[in-house]
Design an enzyme around this catalytic site. Structure first.
Site, short mmCIF file in Angstrom:
data_model
loop_
_atom_site.label_atom_id
_atom_site.label_comp_id
_atom_site.label_asym_id
_atom_site.label_seq_id
_atom_site.Cartn_x
_atom_site.Cartn_y
_atom_site.Cartn_z
N SER A 102 12.01 37.46 -7.21
CA SER A 102 12.86 37.85 -6.17
C SER A 102 13.99 36.90 -6.10
O SER A 102 14.03 35.78 -6.06
CB SER A 102 12.01 37.66 -4.63
OG SER A 102 12.88 37.78 -3.89
N CYS A 148 1.10 32.79 12.97
CA CYS A 148 0.90 33.18 14.18
C CYS A 148 0.64 34.79 14.03
O CYS A 148 1.39 35.57 14.02
CB CYS A 148 1.91 32.84 15.08
SG CYS A 148 1.30 33.00 17.02
C1 LIG Z 1 8.64 35.35 -0.89
C2 LIG Z 1 7.42 35.38 -1.79
C3 LIG Z 1 6.95 37.00 -2.23
C4 LIG Z 1 7.87 38.06 -1.45
O1 LIG Z 1 9.16 38.14 -2.20
P1 LIG Z 1 10.14 39.05 -1.23
O2 LIG Z 1 11.39 39.13 -2.13
O3 LIG Z 1 10.53 38.47 0.13
O4 LIG Z 1 9.50 40.45 -1.03
C5 LIG Z 1 5.94 37.06 -2.88
N1 LIG Z 1 5.44 35.88 -3.59
C6 LIG Z 1 5.77 34.86 -3.31
C7 LIG Z 1 4.86 33.71 -3.79
C8 LIG Z 1 6.79 34.39 -2.25
O5 LIG Z 1 7.16 33.34 -2.08
#
Ligand SMILES: *Cc1c(COP(=O)(O)O)cnc(C)c1O
Length: 393
Positions: free
Chosen positions: A199, A325
């Site tokens: 991401s 929460c």
């Molecule tokens: C942040 C995160 C996601 C989700 O990614 P997004 O781009 O925010 O949808 C998935 N897996 C892990 C381990 C993350 O830290």
């Protein structure tokens, strides 16, 4: 008052170089990357250049990189895509108890549709035992999905060993590398994975864009239908600015990783050691040997995590708690529960995650600020007794 951001595992700021790389594609370079005219071809060029940068970060070939709207979509696509493409009436998926909800929730949805799911436990350090994976594999197992790095603990899972075990039986392996990408080196071939999610916003890129590595030959159903982009795998007009930003973020990560890893780990270690020395009864959660350089997860018994987050925010320090929460009740994190923390300890936990702009001065400020905040909150607890001398550790 200083403003200190210790929540890089939640999101990171967009690097100035990344923003600069994105800006032209919002304005003068607005072509649709699927159009054949010059406007379109310039967008296409940006997308393909980004594909090369992301592939280089992961040790993959550009054709194996599919862009998505982020880690959540990449995880959903890998899980539903592999299970949907697999033949056979009975299907089985293996995952772990400490996955992100973007893996656990799709697995639960599959379960409701009749797919068998094994959720492997982790040890007290938060590590999956590869031998548990071996024992869980059945003839009908179609997918193993286990994360590379855990977002709460920072723990690095033994994916390379799991990949080797899976290869013996030909089971497809997906890993959620959203936290690991940009922080530790990744080589998809060495890991032995078929699919890997990243991401952009966790590595100094924009929110709402990500990628899925799909090893050549992996059978994968699309998640959506509606066009031919991304080799028929992911329809919709490409987010050219976002993709260009992810590409630049991948490039920067490759350039900076080695140096930044050491620098950030040294800051994290100083913060962690200082807090353990200054806060009685404080404990570190997760593996200290197999861990990302930027994360520390600490339990401070006798205080509520949420109360600490709010009190620290008032002092300019942004961090997060291990508890989520939901509907008004503070539910202890499933990750902390999985490593065996009692609910009251899980609720007394903070995650501090450092990043590229973290400085020595910020660590000094945190070490001066956090211990008195915790002591003040502890004074409100009927069960807390301040030790006369610091307890031996
Ligand atoms: C942040 C995160 C996601 C989700 O990614 P997004 O781009 O925010 O949808 C998935 N897996 C892990 C381990 C993350 O830290």
């Amino acid at each position: 008052m200083m403003r200190v951001y210790f929540d890089h595992n939640a999101t990171t700021p967009v690097a100035p170089e990344v923003l600069a790389a994105m800006l032209p594609y919002f304005s003068e370079e607005y072509g649709n990357a699927s159009s054949i005219h010059t406007f379109g071809q310039r967008g296409r060029g940006a997308v393909e250049q980004a594909r090369e940068s992301v592939a280089a970060l992961l040790g993959a070939r550009p054709a194996e990189i599919m862009f998505s709207s982020g880690g959540t979509e990449s995880n959903n696509h890998a899980i539903f895509g592999v299970v949907g493409a697999a033949s056979g009436e009975r299907k089985h998926v293996i995952t772990s108890a400490i996955e992100h909800s973007a893996v656990l929730d799709p697995c639960e949805a599959l379960q409701r549709r009749g797919v068998a799911v094994t959720v492997l436990p982790v040890d007290r350090e938060g590590l999956v035992n590869p031998e548990d994976v071996r024992r869980a594999i059945r003839p009908e197992t179609v997918l193993i999905t286990i994360m590379l790095a855990n977002n709460e603990l920072g723990t690095l899972e033994p994916i390379e060993e799991i990949g080797k075990i899976a290869a013996e039986t030909g089971v497809t392996v997906h890993t959620d590398a959203v936290q690991a990408a940009g922080k530790v080196p990744i080589d998809v071939t060495r890991l032995g994975v078929h699919l890997l999610s990243i991401s952009a916003h966790k590595l100094y890129g924009p929110k709402g864009v990500g990628a899925l590595y799909v090893r050549k030959g992996t059978r994968l159903e699309p998640l959506m239908y509606g066009g031919h982009s991304e080799r028929d795998r992911r329809p919709g007009t490409e987010d050219v600015p976002g993709i260009a930003g992810l590409g630049k973020a991948a490039e920067l990560a490759m350039m900076r990783m080695k140096e930044e890893r050491q620098r950030i780990a040294a800051l994290r270690d100083r913060l962690e050691k200082g807090l353990l020395e200054r806060v009685p009864y404080a404990r570190v959660n997760g593996s200290r040997a197999h861990r990302m350089p930027n994360t520390t997860n600490l339990t401070f018994p006798f205080v509520e995590g949420e109360a600490m987050v709010i009190a620290l925010d008032l002092q300019g320090i942004a961090c997060s708690t291990g508890a989520a929460c939901s509907s008004g009740a503070v539910k202890p994190s499933h990750v902390l529960t999985a490593i065996g923390l009692a609910p009251e300890d899980a609720r007394a936990t903070l995650r501090l995650s450092l990043g590229h702009q973290t400085t020595n001065e910020e660590i000094d400020y945190a070490l001066d600020t956090i211990p008195p905040v915790i002591e003040r909150l502890r004074q409100l607890s009927p069960t807390y007794k301040k030790p006369v001398t610091a307890p031996a550790r």
